[in-house]
Design a protein around this motif. Structure first.
Motif, PDB file in Angstrom:
ATOM      1  N   THR A 267      24.434  27.719  50.561  1.00 34.27           N
ATOM      2  CA  THR A 267      25.836  28.535  50.411  1.00 34.27           C
ATOM      3  C   THR A 267      26.957  27.685  50.778  1.00 34.27           C
ATOM      4  N   ALA A 268      26.844  27.224  52.080  1.00 24.23           N
ATOM      5  CA  ALA A 268      28.008  26.473  52.642  1.00 24.23           C
ATOM      6  C   ALA A 268      28.565  25.432  51.502  1.00 24.23           C
ATOM      7  N   ILE A 269      27.492  24.610  51.291  1.00 29.08           N
ATOM      8  CA  ILE A 269      27.698  23.207  50.172  1.00 29.08           C
ATOM      9  C   ILE A 269      28.601  23.870  49.091  1.00 29.08           C
ATOM     10  N   GLY A 270      27.478  24.855  48.405  1.00 32.19           N
ATOM     11  CA  GLY A 270      28.299  25.300  47.251  1.00 32.19           C
ATOM     12  C   GLY A 270      29.643  25.977  47.311  1.00 32.19           C
ATOM     13  N   ASN A 271      29.901  26.682  48.346  1.00 36.05           N
ATOM     14  CA  ASN A 271      31.360  27.186  48.610  1.00 36.05           C
ATOM     15  C   ASN A 271      32.389  26.104  48.892  1.00 36.05           C
ATOM     16  N   ILE A 272      32.049  24.994  49.480  1.00 37.58           N
ATOM     17  CA  ILE A 272      32.910  23.932  49.711  1.00 37.58           C
ATOM     18  C   ILE A 272      33.192  23.061  48.439  1.00 37.58           C
ATOM     19  N   GLU A 273      32.068  23.178  47.565  1.00 37.32           N
ATOM     20  CA  GLU A 273      32.274  22.251  46.255  1.00 37.32           C
ATOM     21  C   GLU A 273      33.190  23.149  45.182  1.00 37.32           C
TER      22      GLU A 273
ATOM     23  N   ASN B 202      33.304  27.334  58.863  1.00 36.76           N
ATOM     24  CA  ASN B 202      32.052  26.991  58.407  1.00 36.76           C
ATOM     25  C   ASN B 202      31.730  27.029  57.057  1.00 36.76           C
ATOM     26  N   ALA B 203      32.645  27.625  56.324  1.00 37.63           N
ATOM     27  CA  ALA B 203      32.473  27.826  54.753  1.00 37.63           C
ATOM     28  C   ALA B 203      31.557  28.740  54.314  1.00 37.63           C
ATOM     29  N   SER B 204      30.837  29.269  55.086  1.00 32.90           N
ATOM     30  CA  SER B 204      29.608  30.194  54.525  1.00 32.90           C
ATOM     31  C   SER B 204      30.407  31.605  54.014  1.00 32.90           C
ATOM     32  N   LEU B 205      31.690  32.148  54.380  1.00 40.13           N
ATOM     33  CA  LEU B 205      32.157  33.363  53.860  1.00 40.13           C
ATOM     34  C   LEU B 205      33.139  32.754  52.881  1.00 40.13           C
ATOM     35  N   LEU B 206      33.203  31.542  52.432  1.00 42.82           N
ATOM     36  CA  LEU B 206      34.287  31.013  51.444  1.00 42.82           C
ATOM     37  C   LEU B 206      33.665  31.380  49.989  1.00 42.82           C
TER      38      LEU B 206
ATOM     39  N   ASP C 225      48.312  24.574  54.917  1.00 47.51           N
ATOM     40  CA  ASP C 225      48.601  23.349  54.780  1.00 47.51           C
ATOM     41  C   ASP C 225      47.336  22.476  54.837  1.00 47.51           C
ATOM     42  N   SER C 226      46.297  22.942  55.709  1.00 47.72           N
ATOM     43  CA  SER C 226      45.266  22.093  56.152  1.00 47.72           C
ATOM     44  C   SER C 226      43.952  22.860  56.298  1.00 47.72           C
ATOM     45  N   ILE C 227      42.650  22.351  55.902  1.00 54.15           N
ATOM     46  CA  ILE C 227      41.466  23.036  56.079  1.00 54.15           C
ATOM     47  C   ILE C 227      40.549  22.035  56.496  1.00 54.15           C
ATOM     48  N   THR C 228      39.842  22.569  57.378  1.00 54.95           N
ATOM     49  CA  THR C 228      38.433  21.734  58.003  1.00 54.95           C
ATOM     50  C   THR C 228      37.124  22.429  57.917  1.00 54.95           C
ATOM     51  N   PHE C 229      36.239  21.818  57.491  1.00 52.25           N
ATOM     52  CA  PHE C 229      35.038  22.438  56.998  1.00 52.25           C
ATOM     53  C   PHE C 229      34.137  21.857  58.157  1.00 52.25           C
ATOM     54  N   ASN C 230      33.440  22.728  58.942  1.00 53.40           N
ATOM     55  CA  ASN C 230      32.508  22.327  59.942  1.00 53.40           C
ATOM     56  C   ASN C 230      31.095  22.147  59.249  1.00 53.40           C
ATOM     57  N   ILE C 231      30.550  21.016  59.296  1.00 53.95           N
ATOM     58  CA  ILE C 231      29.178  20.799  58.866  1.00 53.95           C
ATOM     59  C   ILE C 231      28.426  19.762  59.517  1.00 53.95           C
ATOM     60  N   ASN C 232      27.480  20.198  60.424  1.00 53.85           N
ATOM     61  CA  ASN C 232      26.830  19.313  61.443  1.00 53.85           C
ATOM     62  C   ASN C 232      25.509  18.939  60.986  1.00 53.85           C
ATOM     63  N   GLY C 233      25.449  18.441  59.781  1.00 49.98           N
ATOM     64  CA  GLY C 233      24.023  18.222  59.067  1.00 49.98           C
ATOM     65  C   GLY C 233      24.290  17.460  57.700  1.00 49.98           C
TER      66      GLY C 233
ATOM     67  N   GLU D 198      35.121  32.232  63.698  1.00 48.64           N
ATOM     68  CA  GLU D 198      35.078  32.077  62.374  1.00 48.64           C
ATOM     69  C   GLU D 198      36.415  32.634  61.790  1.00 48.64           C
ATOM     70  N   PRO D 199      37.252  32.062  61.438  1.00 46.03           N
ATOM     71  CA  PRO D 199      38.498  32.856  61.026  1.00 46.03           C
ATOM     72  C   PRO D 199      38.527  33.456  59.683  1.00 46.03           C
ATOM     73  N   LEU D 200      37.482  33.177  58.819  1.00 47.88           N
ATOM     74  CA  LEU D 200      37.288  34.061  57.677  1.00 47.88           C
ATOM     75  C   LEU D 200      36.686  35.334  57.890  1.00 47.88           C
ATOM     76  N   LEU D 201      36.459  35.754  59.290  1.00 51.88           N
ATOM     77  CA  LEU D 201      35.883  36.996  59.423  1.00 51.88           C
ATOM     78  C   LEU D 201      37.053  38.040  59.788  1.00 51.88           C
ATOM     79  N   ASP D 202      38.258  37.342  59.979  1.00 46.06           N
ATOM     80  CA  ASP D 202      39.513  38.101  60.002  1.00 46.06           C
ATOM     81  C   ASP D 202      39.929  38.392  58.564  1.00 46.06           C
ATOM     82  N   SER D 203      40.046  39.798  58.160  1.00 46.07           N
ATOM     83  CA  SER D 203      40.299  39.999  56.745  1.00 46.07           C
ATOM     84  C   SER D 203      41.932  39.842  56.492  1.00 46.07           C
ATOM     85  N   ARG D 204      42.558  39.663  57.550  1.00 42.04           N
ATOM     86  CA  ARG D 204      43.981  39.570  57.382  1.00 42.04           C
ATOM     87  C   ARG D 204      44.423  38.085  57.166  1.00 42.04           C
ATOM     88  N   LEU D 205      43.452  37.151  57.345  1.00 44.35           N
ATOM     89  CA  LEU D 205      43.894  35.928  57.123  1.00 44.35           C
ATOM     90  C   LEU D 205      44.558  35.307  56.267  1.00 44.35           C
ATOM     91  N   PRO D 206      44.823  35.671  54.835  1.00 42.49           N
ATOM     92  CA  PRO D 206      45.775  35.194  54.032  1.00 42.49           C
ATOM     93  C   PRO D 206      47.415  35.622  54.370  1.00 42.49           C
TER      94      PRO D 206
END
Length: 266
Positions: free
Chosen positions: A135-141, A92-96, A110-118, A64-72
């Motif tokens: 949490t995930a749906i609210g973060n994505i919205e 998975n957007a849970s940390l977004l 340039d691009s972001i993909t959200f993984n939502i399997n339901g 999950e890339p957002l676990l890396d605090s250096r991501l930006p």
């Protein structure tokens, strides 16, 4: 003349906060020490790709890339060193949360993909524990209100969720939901509940796998995997710390389809 990969996937951190039923993370990396890709190695890889690289640089691989605090900062560095590339993350957007949304939207991503399997709370939380639907749906919205570049939703099918992709499309009518592919068993690393003849996103024919001709995968310790389905590092072409990634990509004698992991993959 060396051929460049269509996409390079970098595991900047070997951690994920989900235990998805279709993913071998819970049986592989969860047992390994936490590790981040050293910045020196990250910069070496970008240098070898060169400023002329026009492919996809995915800052996600078995994590999950957002676990890396250096991501930006890593996003900005990739875009600076390879300005013609498409720098992307898959999350998975849970940390977004609001803070991370601001950081990512202010980066040159340039691009972001959200993984939502339901497409419902019940199925989502069954497929992607211990993540929470709200949490995930609210973060994505919230994120979509600010982010203006390319985005999509990755919906990986199994017999337990395949009927719900249309529900997800109704929730996000302005976002492309990629739902034509069924889950893969990741080289035999995880059992998948799916039809026997389900469409495999990797293999174009029984004997030819697109991974070996298109995608380069490098883990946080520098291991260059045969492909992204080598979750247990069954086949490692070499290490980016002390080898040229382009030499290994183009000339490794291990780069073929006859490994046991390939034969198990479906």
């Amino acid at each position: 003349m060396n051929k460049l990969p269509e996409a390079v996937f970098l595991q900047t951190i070997n951690r994920c906060n989900a235990r998805c039923v279709i993913c071998p993370y819970k049986d592989t990396y969860v047992h390994a020490p936490a590790e981040v890709m050293p910045l020196e190695l990250y910069e070496k890889i970008l240098h070898e790709l060169t400023p002329a690289y026009e492919g996809h640089i995915g800052l996600y691989l078995h994590c999950e890339p957002l676990l890396d605090s250096r991501l930006p900062e890593l996003i900005a560095l990739a875009k600076e060193r390879c300005p013609m590339s498409c720098v992307a993350i898959s999350t998975n957007a849970s940390l977004l949360d609001e803070e991370n949304t601001g950081k990512i939207c202010n980066s040159p991503l340039d691009s972001i993909t959200f993984n939502i399997n339901g497409g419902t709370r019940e199925t989502y939380e069954k497929m992607m524990p211990p993540l929470k639907w709200d949490t995930a749906i609210g973060n994505i919205e919230r994120f979509l209100k600010q982010y203006k570049n390319r985005k999509d939703i990755n919906f990986i099918k199994t017999n337990d969720n395949f009927q719900e992709s249309e529900l997800l499309k109704a929730i996000f009518p302005d976002v492309t939901v990629v739902d034509q592919y069924w889950a893969v068993n990741r080289g035999g690393s995880v059992a998948i509940n799916k039809p026997e003849n389900a469409k495999n996103r990797f293999k174009s024919t029984v004997k030819k796998c697109k991974q070996l001709s298109a995608n380069l995968s490098i883990t946080s310790d520098g291991s260059i995997l045969l492909c992204c389905n080598c979750w247990a590092k069954q086949v490692v072409l070499g290490n980016a710390h002390d080898s040229s990634i382009m030499d290994l990509w183009n000339h490794s004698p291990l780069k073929h389809h006859n490994h046991p992991v390939c034969k198990k993959c479906c």
